[in-house]
Scaffold this motif. Sequence first.
Motif, PDB file in Angstrom:
ATOM      1  N   ARG A 690       0.831  -1.209   0.000  1.00 37.88           N
ATOM      2  CA  ARG A 690       0.000   0.000   0.000  1.00 37.88           C
ATOM      3  C   ARG A 690       0.868   1.263   0.000  1.00 37.88           C
ATOM      4  O   ARG A 690       0.548   2.252  -0.666  1.00 37.88           O
ATOM      5  CB  ARG A 690      -0.926  -0.003   1.212  1.00 37.88           C
ATOM      6  CG  ARG A 690      -2.000  -1.078   1.193  1.00 37.88           C
ATOM      7  CD  ARG A 690      -2.862  -1.018  -0.056  1.00 37.88           C
ATOM      8  NE  ARG A 690      -4.061  -1.845   0.043  1.00 37.88           N
ATOM      9  CZ  ARG A 690      -4.882  -2.081  -0.958  1.00 37.88           C
ATOM     10  NH1 ARG A 690      -4.614  -1.590  -2.168  1.00 37.88           N
ATOM     11  NH2 ARG A 690      -5.955  -2.829  -0.790  1.00 37.88           N
ATOM     12  N   TRP A 691       1.960   1.224   0.734  1.00 33.13           N
ATOM     13  CA  TRP A 691       2.840   2.384   0.784  1.00 33.13           C
ATOM     14  C   TRP A 691       3.542   2.600  -0.563  1.00 33.13           C
ATOM     15  O   TRP A 691       3.726   3.722  -1.017  1.00 33.13           O
ATOM     16  CB  TRP A 691       3.871   2.190   1.893  1.00 33.13           C
ATOM     17  CG  TRP A 691       4.258   3.458   2.603  1.00 33.13           C
ATOM     18  CD1 TRP A 691       4.518   4.671   2.049  1.00 33.13           C
ATOM     19  CD2 TRP A 691       4.427   3.620   4.009  1.00 33.13           C
ATOM     20  NE1 TRP A 691       4.857   5.586   3.019  1.00 33.13           N
ATOM     21  CE2 TRP A 691       4.807   4.965   4.227  1.00 33.13           C
ATOM     22  CE3 TRP A 691       4.328   2.770   5.108  1.00 33.13           C
ATOM     23  CZ2 TRP A 691       5.074   5.475   5.506  1.00 33.13           C
ATOM     24  CZ3 TRP A 691       4.582   3.271   6.369  1.00 33.13           C
ATOM     25  CH2 TRP A 691       4.952   4.608   6.575  1.00 33.13           C
ATOM     26  N   PHE A 692       3.904   1.496  -1.200  1.00 41.94           N
ATOM     27  CA  PHE A 692       4.551   1.568  -2.518  1.00 41.94           C
ATOM     28  C   PHE A 692       3.592   2.161  -3.553  1.00 41.94           C
ATOM     29  O   PHE A 692       3.991   2.978  -4.399  1.00 41.94           O
ATOM     30  CB  PHE A 692       4.996   0.165  -2.928  1.00 41.94           C
ATOM     31  CG  PHE A 692       6.071   0.136  -3.978  1.00 41.94           C
ATOM     32  CD1 PHE A 692       7.405   0.048  -3.623  1.00 41.94           C
ATOM     33  CD2 PHE A 692       5.762   0.163  -5.326  1.00 41.94           C
ATOM     34  CE1 PHE A 692       8.413   0.002  -4.586  1.00 41.94           C
ATOM     35  CE2 PHE A 692       6.742   0.115  -6.304  1.00 41.94           C
ATOM     36  CZ  PHE A 692       8.079   0.045  -5.923  1.00 41.94           C
ATOM     37  N   GLN A 693       2.319   1.751  -3.497  1.00 40.50           N
ATOM     38  CA  GLN A 693       1.327   2.308  -4.398  1.00 40.50           C
ATOM     39  C   GLN A 693       1.253   3.827  -4.241  1.00 40.50           C
ATOM     40  O   GLN A 693       1.240   4.573  -5.231  1.00 40.50           O
ATOM     41  CB  GLN A 693      -0.042   1.674  -4.112  1.00 40.50           C
ATOM     42  CG  GLN A 693      -0.114   0.197  -4.430  1.00 40.50           C
ATOM     43  CD  GLN A 693      -1.356  -0.480  -3.846  1.00 40.50           C
ATOM     44  OE1 GLN A 693      -2.159   0.157  -3.148  1.00 40.50           O
ATOM     45  NE2 GLN A 693      -1.512  -1.768  -4.117  1.00 40.50           N
ATOM     46  N   PHE A 694       1.184   4.289  -3.012  1.00 37.23           N
ATOM     47  CA  PHE A 694       1.174   5.710  -2.680  1.00 37.23           C
ATOM     48  C   PHE A 694       2.460   6.383  -3.166  1.00 37.23           C
ATOM     49  O   PHE A 694       2.429   7.440  -3.820  1.00 37.23           O
ATOM     50  CB  PHE A 694       0.984   5.826  -1.163  1.00 37.23           C
ATOM     51  CG  PHE A 694       1.218   7.166  -0.530  1.00 37.23           C
ATOM     52  CD1 PHE A 694       1.067   8.368  -1.219  1.00 37.23           C
ATOM     53  CD2 PHE A 694       1.548   7.229   0.823  1.00 37.23           C
ATOM     54  CE1 PHE A 694       1.269   9.604  -0.588  1.00 37.23           C
ATOM     55  CE2 PHE A 694       1.755   8.443   1.448  1.00 37.23           C
ATOM     56  CZ  PHE A 694       1.614   9.628   0.746  1.00 37.23           C
ATOM     57  N   GLY A 695       3.608   5.747  -2.902  1.00 41.11           N
ATOM     58  CA  GLY A 695       4.903   6.343  -3.223  1.00 41.11           C
ATOM     59  C   GLY A 695       5.155   6.524  -4.699  1.00 41.11           C
ATOM     60  O   GLY A 695       5.963   7.369  -5.098  1.00 41.11           O
TER      61      GLY A 695
END
Length: 951
Positions: A690-695
Amino acid sequence: MHKIRVTAVIFIGTALLQLNVKGQETASYVKTSAGIEVQLPNSLTGIKKIRLEPVSDQVIHVTATEKPEFSPQRSLMALDRANGNVAFATVADDHRIILKTNALSVEISRKTGLLTYRDAGNKLLLKQRAVPEAALLPQVFSGSPSYRVAQVFDAQEEEAYYGLGQHQQGMMNYRGRRVDLIQYNTEIGVPFVISNKGYGILWDNNSITRAGDIRDYQPLSALKLYSKENKEGWITAGYAKRTSPKNILFTNAVSELSINWLTDQHKFPDSIKMEEAAVSYEGYLESGLEGLYQLQLKYAGYIKVWFNEELVADYWRQAWNPGSATLDLRLQKNKKVRFRMEWIPDGGESYLGLTCLPPIPEALKNTFALQSESGAGVDYYFIGGENADQVISGYRKVTGKAVLLPKWAMGFWQSRERYKTQDELLSAVKEFRDRKIPLDNIVLDWSYWKEPEWGSQQFDPARFASPKQMIKTLHDQHVKLMISVWPKFNKGFDIYHDFDKQGFLYQRNIEDGRRDWIGKGYSNTFYDAFNPKARAAFWDLMNKRLYSKGIDAWWMDATEPDMHSNLPVEVRKELMNPTYAGSSTTYFNAFPLVNAKGVYEGQREQNKTDRVFILTRSAFAGLQRYAAAAWSGDIASRWEDMKSQISAGVNFSLSGMPYWTMDIGGFSVEKRYENAKGADLEEWRELNTRWFQFGAFVPLFRAHGQYPFREIYNIAPESHPAYKSMLYYNQLRYRLMPYIYALAGNSFQQDYTIMRGLMMDFPKDLKASNLNDAYLFGPSLLINPVYKYKAQYRKVYLPEGQGWYDLYNGKYFKGGQELQVATTYERMPVYVKEGSILPTGPALQYTDEKATDTLTVFVYTGKDAVFSLYEDEGGNYNYEKGAFSTIHLKYTESTKLLELSERKGSFEGMLPKRIFRIVVISAKKGKGLDFNQKADYNLIYTGKQLSVQLK
């Protein structure tokens, strides 16, 4: 001078006029070539003299003093500029003095000395509030006279405030809040605030500053406290072993919670070891003053807080870098609220503090204030603008253009804490290339030097046998190397003694005998970046020992400066006192700016071709002119920390600096993740996904953190949805490179902002403007990160005024509505604004792998659309000399006509001919972001104007 009565005077040339109201002595003022100076014999705030100087039609420089003359002190954040080149007029009558430009008017009341700002149509923008407190309170710091500086302004109905740097409380709108502008790991103080009412204020002060509600926090005992047993005067603290938290060993009465710093550790009971304890706090809170109380929580370890059995906080943070949060508590008059808190400290030194800000008193309701610890006088820039972009453009007019970063910086960076050897680093890059995971930059974190020689800027030959060859190997694989450089020097080796002999080092940390946390612990300090000779020496050291080996970019860590973590602010100021410029109290917040200045100017002098690139943990107003980006520091690998990065990054961008990033996945890791299995492993994978998607949709795309390793192949195997999702968004980032690099180019050419708070594009939609969990990436993409574990749905608000298309399937939705969107594991909700042109390029393994001779352009119809495709050589400064091109794409809904303008400008290597594949998306015919789908139109573009009627 004779007293005269005048109804209105317009000045041409230089004049001095003293006006009279009913026989009283009143204001006199001088018009100069740069502006006006007003003498105030009867100011309410103690100000004796005000100077107004237009910097442009939309920017007014305001300075004020209680002395006969203004301070000659030069600004660190503002550029030097010639005065007298902005046309203005001055009008005066019995009650006021007004300076007017073509866009603004500034009125000074002759009775009070208070200022009012209006636009060219006489619409009120900002008005100074009459308060009894002095604007300038005399102080002395390190023997130098100074002032505590303050100004209070009225807040209009539905006015909202943004910017002010980067903060971790999850807030978007700072109306009614206290915001502390102080450099600290994860917190960045930038004294620039932007209002939704058409203006901003750049507060030219380098000291620690408060913004918004500037009152002091009160101890918890400001509330009426009751124990667990309902006894008045305290709350009950219960202490247990964390192995059996329900078995309370002893209790005590507590009316203050203030274990905030290393120096407060003695406040914890010595009858139990902190590292073994689990602590509960129970009781009731009450007040005779009803309203909203803002509780400021500082914490390290695990913390949970309940009000009337409602869980309002559930956090964790490592002890060496505590977190903070603001908890809202609304109290009714003399009505108790049950309070419960559970704390598991993080190790033998941990932190817990709880203070409160009572409801705003009537006299300060609907105000916004700025207050700084130290300054030579009031000094700020009022910046007007029809929208937030114009206000930010005004900020950059004062502080400098946002220098364009190299194109490769827009690609993916891999980092970890840390690659300990040359082989580890090269092996990671090989794995990326073998797996065909796109990559442009690898980062080498701290401690590549011999253990005792922090500051030597030399590789340890035992672990990095041939740095030049290592860097060449990276470059041969089309990967850049960014390296960590701290402003820190250990005592006991040649560079330390050389800098010490020349007076370039702060002395107090050495004198106090503090040691760092490495190995046996080493005596250390930082260099004084305010000293221009020290800055030159620092760059010279970097140049000879690192840059000459082929280093591509700089990671400037601990630039707050963080000489010793978790010491009280007053001790931190002692450790950097005195600076070359003066008292550390006066200059405390500006260290990251002057530190970046030395590196930027040094490298540009050394190499006039290749673009400088700096990543710094702290920032200050003006940083954008030094090719510097900031990241959000050592945040925790927790879901709530991920959510906080949304508003942190957006408000940082609204502070005028377009380049921001974060540690994808969070930096500090709970022990349950270190060797995770079962449910913990799956949560770790989902958190990183999820953080990678955001990043993938922030200005700079960068993974970093402590163990476990953060390479996507170390997070999950290829068959896992986590791996598949991260690879998809990595590849999508590269497909979007024409769009992203155009945004970067326009950040320089047009003062654009890449990571856009929704108030920028939807200022009239108050619901959108105040969302703290969504933003625009460029003009078209609405980003909605998923920040809850196992979330199957997420509320998404689509701003009103236009429709929106689902990025993945092209389905159309009307704006002004809230959706409950399904959130599959591998995808994050992204919507495209109706009336968008989205240019995309080929699949890439690195940003300059192949020429973008074919672009697939997605046109989202329903409204008119424009996009300016910016291109240049990607890595040098020729763009500053005009070597760049723009192609303006325009779609007109009424005629269905898509136009490609004649290309303007040129640069070496520019493609003479290319193909534009046009894919048309409409409400009736939705299409997803499929790069292999058949184009609706294929256009051969040779630089001449083209148009096509879309059906």
